[in-house]
Enzyme design. Structure first.
Site, PDB file in Angstrom:
ATOM      1  N   LYS A 100      -8.391  -9.045   0.640  1.00  0.00           N
ATOM      2  CA  LYS A 100      -8.029  -9.389  -0.735  1.00  0.00           C
ATOM      3  C   LYS A 100      -7.797 -10.886  -0.906  1.00  0.00           C
ATOM      4  CE  LYS A 100      -5.861  -4.923  -0.675  1.00  0.00           C
ATOM      5  NZ  LYS A 100      -4.597  -4.223  -0.562  1.00  0.00           N
ATOM      6  N   THR A 117      -0.666  -3.522  -3.322  1.00  0.00           N
ATOM      7  CA  THR A 117      -0.904  -4.576  -2.343  1.00  0.00           C
ATOM      8  C   THR A 117       0.236  -5.573  -2.362  1.00  0.00           C
ATOM      9  OG1 THR A 117      -2.643  -5.944  -1.406  1.00  0.00           O
ATOM     10  CG2 THR A 117      -2.126  -6.330  -3.703  1.00  0.00           C
ATOM     11  N   CYS A 171       7.634  -1.628   1.201  1.00  0.00           N
ATOM     12  CA  CYS A 171       6.740  -1.176   0.129  1.00  0.00           C
ATOM     13  C   CYS A 171       5.719  -0.164   0.660  1.00  0.00           C
ATOM     14  CB  CYS A 171       6.020  -2.375  -0.489  1.00  0.00           C
ATOM     15  SG  CYS A 171       4.823  -1.911  -1.755  1.00  0.00           S
ATOM     16  N   THR A 207       1.954  -1.263   0.801  1.00  0.00           N
ATOM     17  CA  THR A 207       1.639  -2.436   1.619  1.00  0.00           C
ATOM     18  C   THR A 207       1.610  -2.019   3.081  1.00  0.00           C
ATOM     19  OG1 THR A 207       2.746  -3.875   0.021  1.00  0.00           O
ATOM     20  CG2 THR A 207       2.402  -4.769   2.231  1.00  0.00           C
ATOM     21  N   SER A 215       2.716  -4.998  -5.514  1.00  0.00           N
ATOM     22  CA  SER A 215       3.866  -4.096  -5.455  1.00  0.00           C
ATOM     23  C   SER A 215       4.905  -4.547  -4.435  1.00  0.00           C
ATOM     24  CB  SER A 215       3.407  -2.677  -5.139  1.00  0.00           C
ATOM     25  OG  SER A 215       2.692  -2.661  -3.926  1.00  0.00           O
ATOM     26  N   GLY A 246      -6.279 -14.852  -4.036  1.00  0.00           N
ATOM     27  CA  GLY A 246      -5.963 -13.484  -3.660  1.00  0.00           C
ATOM     28  C   GLY A 246      -5.687 -12.678  -4.907  1.00  0.00           C
TER      29      GLY A 246
END
Length: 178
Positions: free
Chosen positions: A39, A7, A165, A168, A130, A51
């Site tokens: 989140k 995430t 990423c 994501t 990440s 978060g």
């Protein structure tokens, strides 16, 4: 836990407004199993943003514990976070939780980890997950070199992180407090 994956969560404060955003992707191994997870949450009378990155069950469990600490310490964010970090580090069952948390109110922005970390950044930009370093680098550049609002910085930085990423996506939940 050394590296929470899966995430990106970013928090920026500018001109009295604190904004936190996160992507909605949930992965299981090398597969995406959900695109619209939330989140980011508001806690303690909608005055605290939180978060998480890492295991969803662990992140949600930590949010519940943080909310209890906020109630116990009547909204004192620093005290609640320090006490949660101590518990998280020392309690046998909590130590196994694999998540990182960003927590912010009007005055403070903190990163919490199971190692006992309670870190407040030098500049009002903080990210985890990440894609966190990509989002943070983008947000710092926008914060320092533009007059974009906190929300615009969060949105654009998450877009950039989502392009880089693989953990994501580009379906964001963005919350704010003023």
């Amino acid at each position: 836990m050394t590296n929470a994956r899966s995430t990106t969560v970013l928090c920026v404060r500018r001109e009295g407004k604190t904004v936190m955003g996160g992507d909605g992707q949930v992965t299981l191994g090398d597969s995406v199993v959900k695109h619209t997870a939330k989140k980011i949450r508001k806690l303690y009378k909608d005055s605290v943003l939180v978060g998480f990155a890492g295991s969803a069950a662990d992140g949600l469990s930590l949010m519940e514990r943080l909310e209890s600490k906020l109630e116990e310490f009547r909204g004192n964010l620093i005290r609640a976070c320090v006490e949660l970090a101590k518990d998280w580090r020392m309690d046998r069952s909590l130590r196994r939780l694999e998540a990182l948390m960003l927590v912010a109110d009007r005055q403070h922005m903190l990163l919490l980890s199971g190692n006992g970390d309670v870190i407040e950044p030098d500049e009002p930009v903080l990210a985890i997950g990440s894609g966190g370093n990509y989002a943070r680098a983008s947000a710092l550049a926008l914060y320092r070199n533009t007059s974009l609002s906190a929300e615009e910085i969060v949105r654009q930085s998450l877009e950039i992180a989502g392009e880089i990423c693989i953990y994501t996506n580009r379906r964001f939940v963005i919350e704010s407090i003023e």
